[in-house]
Scaffold this motif. Structure first.
Motif, mmCIF file in Angstrom:
data_model
loop_
_atom_site.group_PDB
_atom_site.id
_atom_site.type_symbol
_atom_site.label_atom_id
_atom_site.label_comp_id
_atom_site.label_asym_id
_atom_site.label_seq_id
_atom_site.Cartn_x
_atom_site.Cartn_y
_atom_site.Cartn_z
ATOM 1 N N GLU A 5 13.678 12.659 0.030
ATOM 2 C CA GLU A 5 14.901 13.392 -0.313
ATOM 3 C C GLU A 5 16.170 12.582 -0.088
ATOM 4 O OE1 GLU A 5 14.253 14.072 4.049
ATOM 5 O OE2 GLU A 5 13.002 13.890 2.271
ATOM 6 N N SER A 6 16.058 11.356 0.467
ATOM 7 C CA SER A 6 17.257 10.552 0.712
ATOM 8 C C SER A 6 16.849 9.120 1.019
ATOM 9 C CB SER A 6 18.046 11.112 1.909
ATOM 10 O OG SER A 6 17.352 10.859 3.123
ATOM 11 N N GLU A 7 17.833 8.237 0.999
ATOM 12 C CA GLU A 7 17.565 6.847 1.354
ATOM 13 C C GLU A 7 17.196 6.704 2.826
ATOM 14 O OE1 GLU A 7 20.371 6.706 -2.195
ATOM 15 O OE2 GLU A 7 20.332 7.798 -0.288
ATOM 16 N N HIS A 8 17.820 7.493 3.674
ATOM 17 C CA HIS A 8 17.466 7.469 5.100
ATOM 18 C C HIS A 8 15.977 7.761 5.251
ATOM 19 C CE1 HIS A 8 17.156 8.924 9.272
ATOM 20 N NE2 HIS A 8 18.289 8.274 9.528
ATOM 21 N N SER A 9 15.489 8.756 4.536
ATOM 22 C CA SER A 9 14.069 9.102 4.596
ATOM 23 C C SER A 9 13.196 8.031 3.962
ATOM 24 C CB SER A 9 13.829 10.441 3.899
ATOM 25 O OG SER A 9 14.523 11.481 4.544
ATOM 26 N N ALA A 10 13.736 7.347 2.939
ATOM 27 C CA ALA A 10 12.948 6.295 2.282
ATOM 28 C C ALA A 10 12.606 5.185 3.264
ATOM 29 C CB ALA A 10 13.715 5.726 1.086
ATOM 30 N N LEU A 11 13.588 4.731 4.024
ATOM 31 C CA LEU A 11 13.288 3.677 4.991
ATOM 32 C C LEU A 11 12.504 4.222 6.178
ATOM 33 C CD1 LEU A 11 13.400 0.761 5.759
ATOM 34 C CD2 LEU A 11 15.667 1.127 6.761
ATOM 35 N N GLU A 66 0.799 -1.223 0.000
ATOM 36 C CA GLU A 66 0.000 0.000 0.000
ATOM 37 C C GLU A 66 0.834 1.276 0.000
ATOM 38 O OE1 GLU A 66 -3.733 -0.427 2.589
ATOM 39 O OE2 GLU A 66 -2.369 -1.969 3.374
ATOM 40 N N VAL A 67 2.050 1.208 0.524
ATOM 41 C CA VAL A 67 2.921 2.385 0.555
ATOM 42 C C VAL A 67 4.320 1.986 0.103
ATOM 43 C CG1 VAL A 67 4.045 4.109 2.014
ATOM 44 C CG2 VAL A 67 1.626 3.589 2.360
ATOM 45 N N VAL A 68 4.881 2.780 -0.810
ATOM 46 C CA VAL A 68 6.264 2.598 -1.256
ATOM 47 C C VAL A 68 6.968 3.937 -1.121
ATOM 48 C CG1 VAL A 68 7.788 1.959 -3.161
ATOM 49 C CG2 VAL A 68 5.574 0.806 -2.894
ATOM 50 N N ALA A 69 8.099 3.957 -0.429
ATOM 51 C CA ALA A 69 8.914 5.166 -0.343
ATOM 52 C C ALA A 69 10.158 4.953 -1.192
ATOM 53 C CB ALA A 69 9.285 5.464 1.103
ATOM 54 N N ALA A 70 10.491 5.942 -2.015
ATOM 55 C CA ALA A 70 11.506 5.701 -3.032
ATOM 56 C C ALA A 70 12.529 6.822 -3.115
ATOM 57 C CB ALA A 70 10.837 5.541 -4.389
ATOM 58 N N TYR A 71 13.786 6.404 -3.252
ATOM 59 C CA TYR A 71 14.866 7.319 -3.620
ATOM 60 C C TYR A 71 15.774 6.556 -4.580
ATOM 61 C CZ TYR A 71 18.244 11.071 -3.348
ATOM 62 O OH TYR A 71 19.073 12.125 -3.674
ATOM 63 N N PRO A 72 16.118 7.153 -5.723
ATOM 64 C CA PRO A 72 16.846 6.388 -6.756
ATOM 65 C C PRO A 72 18.311 6.170 -6.416
ATOM 66 C CG PRO A 72 16.561 8.668 -7.440
ATOM 67 C CD PRO A 72 15.785 8.510 -6.164
ATOM 68 N N ILE A 73 18.805 4.985 -6.756
ATOM 69 C CA ILE A 73 20.237 4.705 -6.719
ATOM 70 C C ILE A 73 20.495 3.515 -7.641
ATOM 71 C CG2 ILE A 73 20.014 3.255 -4.645
ATOM 72 C CD1 ILE A 73 22.911 4.160 -3.918
ATOM 73 N N THR A 74 21.494 3.647 -8.495
ATOM 74 C CA THR A 74 21.883 2.559 -9.382
ATOM 75 C C THR A 74 22.498 1.431 -8.558
ATOM 76 O OG1 THR A 74 22.348 4.159 -11.125
ATOM 77 C CG2 THR A 74 23.346 1.980 -11.377
ATOM 78 N N PRO A 75 22.175 0.165 -8.852
ATOM 79 C CA PRO A 75 21.314 -0.370 -9.925
ATOM 80 C C PRO A 75 19.904 -0.745 -9.464
ATOM 81 C CG PRO A 75 22.760 -2.079 -9.105
ATOM 82 C CD PRO A 75 23.036 -0.863 -8.271
ATOM 83 N N GLN A 76 19.417 -0.086 -8.401
ATOM 84 C CA GLN A 76 18.093 -0.398 -7.870
ATOM 85 C C GLN A 76 16.976 0.376 -8.534
ATOM 86 O OE1 GLN A 76 14.736 0.988 -6.255
ATOM 87 N NE2 GLN A 76 16.392 2.262 -5.511
ATOM 88 N N THR A 77 17.243 1.534 -9.110
ATOM 89 C CA THR A 77 16.225 2.518 -9.467
ATOM 90 C C THR A 77 15.054 1.941 -10.248
ATOM 91 O OG1 THR A 77 17.978 4.170 -9.504
ATOM 92 C CG2 THR A 77 15.877 4.781 -10.516
#
Length: 403
Positions: A57-63, A23-34
């Motif tokens: 705005e960051s991976e820390h915020s994504a998790l 139901e919820v996905v939080a995303a921040y891009p980083i190769t090769p996951q994007t």
């Protein structure tokens, strides 16, 4: 009806999140996951997935956002790689210590400097102590299947811990393979509505993460350890049930290939274990009885499975795509502990930073390891480096002949 589609490993993970009704996905891009979160964004925009995408705005915020959404009672998901996973490291501990089931995909990638976007396992293996379950896929079908199962396993009341599904950067993430996708109705039968130990809701205040007496802190860690041990049984149960629904059995935490009559075992995890199986076949043609032991799960560590498969063998050759600098590969250290170094143990750090390793390479360094055992008897060699077709001398303390 199930359908067979050609897709990249990243897309397989994205579809697993869709089928799990995340139901919820939080995303921040980083190769090769994007590509994982891009594909989920596409599925949401097309109306094929009913979920909220949070761009942070960051991976820390994504998790952190994923953790918050899951604490609020919804099935949540995110994905990352390498430096992004390190940026999340603090929140890994908070999520596990809070006993909140969350699923995350980690597309393995080297840590810099120097800058490198290719496969290594130092990122995912750095999570071993955090309280997250950790699994590793060999192929794209397994990346889909493990992701789907991870929701069921982490949300089991006997576990209630978060889980990581690893897949090798570019080798799986960007390579197209056939993946069987089930029908949604069957997945809904297999995967029940979300369960979790508590829910943070407005008007119903709960305290989480405050200061506690030291003995309570230790008791909580002891309880997490017990849940990890419980997870072994849950993984087996879920794997057997998955076979009934989808025809693929995941009840074993360790996959053994031609281990029963083997004198020598090649051990490791990830995508290159398919090449290890080819190398084992080639070595058998030369008269060496070689088997392959692939760790599908890193946490919980499959202690009893490893001992059953390898304790009685002449030698275990451990392939590590990372290094605990100053000692040996992390998997070598874990397997040496489980096996009490009773068979000869030879660690082979190789393929680090995306250096290509073929089945011929695995055949070559495995044959060299076997020759060392046959020449010297029982040995313990934590780091027999293999690089660009050459076997490099190890530092003196790493080559020990055992009486």
């Amino acid at each position: 009806m199930p359908k067979l589609l050609a897709m990249r490993g990243n897309e397989a993970v994205a579809y697993a999140a869709k089928y799990a009704r995340v139901e919820v996905v939080a995303a921040y891009p980083i190769t090769p996951q994007t590509i994982i979160v891009e594909k989920i964004d596409e599925l949401i925009s097309k109306g094929e997935m009913d979920a909220e995408m949070i761009h942070v705005e960051s991976e820390h915020s994504a998790l952190a956002a994923t953790y918050g959404a899951a604490a609020g009672g919804v099935r949540a998901f995110t994905a990352t790689s390498s430096h992004g996973l390190m940026y999340m490291y603090e929140v890994l501990w908070w999520t596990a210590g809070s006993r909140i089931p969350v699923v995350m995909a980690v597309v393995t990638r080297a840590m810099g400097p120097p800058w490198n976007i290719h496969v290594s396992h130092e990122d995912i293996l750095a999570t071993r102590d955090t309280g997250w379950l950790v699994s590793m896929a060999e192929n794209n079908q397994e990346a889909f299947d493990l992701t789907l199962q991870m929701f069921r396993i982490t949300e089991d009341p006997r576990v209630y811990l978060p889980g990581i599904v690893g897949l090798d950067g570019f080798i799986l993430s960007h390579t197209v393979e056939p993946v069987e996708l089930p029908d949604q109705e069957t997945v809904d039968e297999f995967l029940p509505p979300r369960r979790q130990p508590y829910v943070m809701e407005p008007g119903e205040p709960k305290a989480m993460g405050n200061l506690v007496p030291d003995e309570y802190f230790e008791e909580l860690r002891m309880d997490m350890q017990q849940s990890m041990e419980n997870a072994v049984k849950v993984i087996r149960e879920v794997g057997r049930e998955y076979a009934k629904y989808f025809g693929r059995d995941y009840s074993e935490l360790v996959e053994c290939y031609k281990c029963s009559d083997a004198d020598y075992i090649v051990a490791g995890t990830g995508s290159w274990m398919g090449d290890a199986k080819i190398a084992a076949d080639k070595l058998r043609e030369k008269g060496y009885r070689v088997g392959v032991m692939r760790l599908r799960w890193i946490r919980p560590f499959p202690w009893s499975d490893v001992r059953e498969a390898a304790m009685s063998k002449k030698a275990v050759i451990v392939m590590d795509r990372s290094l605990s600098t100053g000692h040996a590969g992390p998997l070598f250290l874990e397997l040496s502990s489980a096996l009490e170094a009773k068979p000869s143990m030879i660690g082979v750090p190789a393929g680090i930073g995306g250096v290509d390793i073929s089945y011929e390479d695995i055949e070559r360094f495995t044959e060299k390891a076997i020759q060392l055992v046959e020449e010297h008897g029982r040995v313990y060699i934590p780091a027999m480096w293999y690089h660009l077709g050459k076997i490099f001398p190890t530092y003196p303390s790493s080559n020990v002949k055992l009486d």
